[in-house]
Design an enzyme around this catalytic site. Structure first.
Site, PDB file in Angstrom:
ATOM      1  N   SER A 142      43.473  41.450  42.195  1.00  0.00           N
ATOM      2  CA  SER A 142      44.758  41.617  41.519  1.00  0.00           C
ATOM      3  C   SER A 142      45.244  43.016  41.867  1.00  0.00           C
ATOM      4  O   SER A 142      44.445  43.877  42.273  1.00  0.00           O
ATOM      5  CB  SER A 142      44.562  41.498  40.002  1.00  0.00           C
ATOM      6  OG  SER A 142      45.688  41.985  39.308  1.00  0.00           O
ATOM      7  N   TYR A 155      39.858  43.072  32.154  1.00  0.00           N
ATOM      8  CA  TYR A 155      40.451  42.514  33.380  1.00  0.00           C
ATOM      9  C   TYR A 155      40.515  43.572  34.478  1.00  0.00           C
ATOM     10  O   TYR A 155      40.121  43.328  35.630  1.00  0.00           O
ATOM     11  CB  TYR A 155      41.859  42.002  33.040  1.00  0.00           C
ATOM     12  CG  TYR A 155      42.534  41.195  34.122  1.00  0.00           C
ATOM     13  CD1 TYR A 155      42.301  39.821  34.248  1.00  0.00           C
ATOM     14  CD2 TYR A 155      43.436  41.785  35.000  1.00  0.00           C
ATOM     15  CE1 TYR A 155      42.940  39.073  35.226  1.00  0.00           C
ATOM     16  CE2 TYR A 155      44.073  41.044  35.978  1.00  0.00           C
ATOM     17  CZ  TYR A 155      43.830  39.686  36.084  1.00  0.00           C
ATOM     18  OH  TYR A 155      44.465  38.944  37.057  1.00  0.00           O
TER      19      TYR A 155
HETATM   20  P1  NAD Z   1      45.462  29.872  36.089  1.00  0.00           P
HETATM   21  O1  NAD Z   1      45.170  30.011  34.645  1.00  0.00           O
HETATM   22  O2  NAD Z   1      46.661  29.119  36.559  1.00  0.00           O
HETATM   23  O3  NAD Z   1      44.191  29.266  36.850  1.00  0.00           O
HETATM   24  C1  NAD Z   1      42.895  29.684  36.569  1.00  0.00           C
HETATM   25  C2  NAD Z   1      41.929  28.678  37.137  1.00  0.00           C
HETATM   26  O4  NAD Z   1      40.601  29.096  36.814  1.00  0.00           O
HETATM   27  C3  NAD Z   1      42.094  27.281  36.544  1.00  0.00           C
HETATM   28  O5  NAD Z   1      41.810  26.304  37.524  1.00  0.00           O
HETATM   29  C4  NAD Z   1      41.022  27.254  35.445  1.00  0.00           C
HETATM   30  O6  NAD Z   1      40.583  25.939  35.109  1.00  0.00           O
HETATM   31  C5  NAD Z   1      39.935  28.039  36.148  1.00  0.00           C
HETATM   32  N1  NAD Z   1      38.944  28.579  35.229  1.00  0.00           N
HETATM   33  C6  NAD Z   1      39.116  29.366  34.134  1.00  0.00           C
HETATM   34  N2  NAD Z   1      37.935  29.617  33.548  1.00  0.00           N
HETATM   35  C7  NAD Z   1      36.994  28.990  34.295  1.00  0.00           C
HETATM   36  C8  NAD Z   1      35.594  28.864  34.208  1.00  0.00           C
HETATM   37  N3  NAD Z   1      34.897  29.433  33.223  1.00  0.00           N
HETATM   38  N4  NAD Z   1      34.958  28.127  35.136  1.00  0.00           N
HETATM   39  C9  NAD Z   1      35.636  27.509  36.132  1.00  0.00           C
HETATM   40  N5  NAD Z   1      36.967  27.592  36.266  1.00  0.00           N
HETATM   41  C10 NAD Z   1      37.634  28.315  35.359  1.00  0.00           C
HETATM   42  O7  NAD Z   1      45.481  31.377  36.618  1.00  0.00           O
HETATM   43  P2  NAD Z   1      46.013  32.050  37.966  1.00  0.00           P
HETATM   44  O8  NAD Z   1      47.117  32.953  37.590  1.00  0.00           O
HETATM   45  O9  NAD Z   1      46.201  31.047  39.042  1.00  0.00           O
HETATM   46  O10 NAD Z   1      44.769  32.977  38.281  1.00  0.00           O
HETATM   47  C11 NAD Z   1      43.901  32.765  39.382  1.00  0.00           C
HETATM   48  C12 NAD Z   1      43.307  34.096  39.797  1.00  0.00           C
HETATM   49  O11 NAD Z   1      44.358  34.964  40.216  1.00  0.00           O
HETATM   50  C13 NAD Z   1      42.575  34.836  38.672  1.00  0.00           C
HETATM   51  O12 NAD Z   1      41.416  35.450  39.188  1.00  0.00           O
HETATM   52  C14 NAD Z   1      43.585  35.885  38.243  1.00  0.00           C
HETATM   53  O13 NAD Z   1      42.987  37.001  37.681  1.00  0.00           O
HETATM   54  C15 NAD Z   1      44.235  36.194  39.577  1.00  0.00           C
HETATM   55  N6  NAD Z   1      45.547  36.827  39.460  1.00  0.00           N
HETATM   56  C16 NAD Z   1      46.582  36.218  38.828  1.00  0.00           C
HETATM   57  C17 NAD Z   1      47.810  36.858  38.767  1.00  0.00           C
HETATM   58  C18 NAD Z   1      49.004  36.234  38.117  1.00  0.00           C
HETATM   59  O14 NAD Z   1      50.019  36.938  37.968  1.00  0.00           O
HETATM   60  N7  NAD Z   1      48.990  34.988  37.739  1.00  0.00           N
HETATM   61  C19 NAD Z   1      47.975  38.121  39.327  1.00  0.00           C
HETATM   62  C20 NAD Z   1      46.896  38.714  39.954  1.00  0.00           C
HETATM   63  C21 NAD Z   1      45.689  38.060  40.019  1.00  0.00           C
END
Ligand code: NAD
Length: 260
Positions: A142, A155
């Site tokens: 991130s 985080y």
């Molecule tokens: P999201 O909530 O849409 O997806 C998260 C995914 O992780 C889902 O498939 C969920 O089922 C899975 N998950 C959660 N806990 C779990 C567990 N214990 N075991 C297995 N699977 C699990 O979130 P996202 O925004 O797509 O985030 C994905 C990644 O991107 C994360 O690592 C997040 O930190 C990172 N990220 C997101 C953003 C943003 O703005 N959305 C920005 C930077 C980084």
């Protein structure tokens, strides 16, 4: 480009992971999905993305906070496809609170899911990648792997940690065909961020659209969300031959967030 390869994308039933899984399937990689919630919808999307390339899509429901589940998932991948060629460590959760009010159980869960799980998948995937002298490990960190924000101690700590793990993984394999890099998105409008939009709308008494503008305005100069499709294209680049010597980078796609 990736025909015959297998990609495991953790947390790929939603958001960024699903976007990356579809992008890799478009290039011909077989995909192992992982994550909670509906599986059939995401599976159909990934199958459709890879249909022209005849990709196969499998699923394992490992809880990424549990080492034994992760070991089971890695064995499952080997039994289905021989080995994992491309490992995308993407599963992640968020919790927003000041340090003195941060629930201990949320801290432990964030460190386990956002950081420790990547250590387990990486240690288990590396031997087969090293034997094949080809592998790609992509850690979805991130912009919070590069800079901090108040209220996000666990985080930010986990994401800085995974940027560090990325560098060490890259260095330990630097003379091989195995690379490791991190992707550092700014705001991406997924369920993880929608929760923060909803909280902002409630806190300020404004509409959803206004809450999105406020969120972007605080951090992201482009005033645009990055999309899962754009992040999928970056992951695809990391898997290409052109990226053979890209090692240990933390590449932000953040609308200028970290440039400030
Ligand atoms: P999201 O909530 O849409 O997806 C998260 C995914 O992780 C889902 O498939 C969920 O089922 C899975 N998950 C959660 N806990 C779990 C567990 N214990 N075991 C297995 N699977 C699990 O979130 P996202 O925004 O797509 O985030 C994905 C990644 O991107 C994360 O690592 C997040 O930190 C990172 N990220 C997101 C953003 C943003 O703005 N959305 C920005 C930077 C980084």
């Amino acid at each position: 480009m990736l025909k015959g390869k297998t990609a495991l994308v953790t947390g790929s039933t939603s958001g960024i992971g699903l976007g990356i899984a579809k992008a890799l399937a478009r290039q011909g990689a077989n995909i192992v999905l992982n994550g909670f919630g509906d599986v059939e919808g995401p599976r159909a999307e990934v199958l459709a993305a890879g249909q022209a390339m005849g990709v196969q899509v499998a699923y394992h429901g490992a809880d990424m906070s549990r080492a034994s589940d992760i070991e089971d998932m890695m064995k499952y991948c080997a039994s289905q496809f021989g080995r994992v060629d491309i490992l995308v460590n993407n599963a992640g959760i968020q919790h927003v609170a000041s340090i003195e009010n941060f629930p201990v159980e949320r801290w432990d869960a964030i460190i386990a899911i956002n950081l420790t799980s990547a250590f387990h998948t990486t240690r288990l995937a590396l031997p087969a990648m090293q034997a094949a002298n080809w592998g790609r490990i992509i850690n979805v960190a991130s912009v919070h792997g590069l800079v901090g924000s108040a209220q996000k101690s666990a985080y930010v700590a986990a994401k800085h940690g995974i940027v560090g793990l990325t560098k060490v993984t890259a260095l330990e394999n630097a003379t091989t065909g195995v690379t490791c890099n991190a992707i550092c998105p700014g705001w991406v409008l997924t369920p993880l961020v929608q929760k923060q939009v909803d909280a902002k709308a409630a806190e300020r008494g404004v509409s959803n659209e206004e809450a999105k503008r406020l969120l972007l305005g605080e951090k992201e100069p482009s005033m645009q969300f990055t999309t899962p499709d754009e992040l999928g294209e970056l992951a695809t680049f990391f898997c290409s031959a052109a990226a053979d010597n890209v090692r240990g980078v933390a590449w932000n796609m953040d609308g200028g967030w970290a440039a400030q």
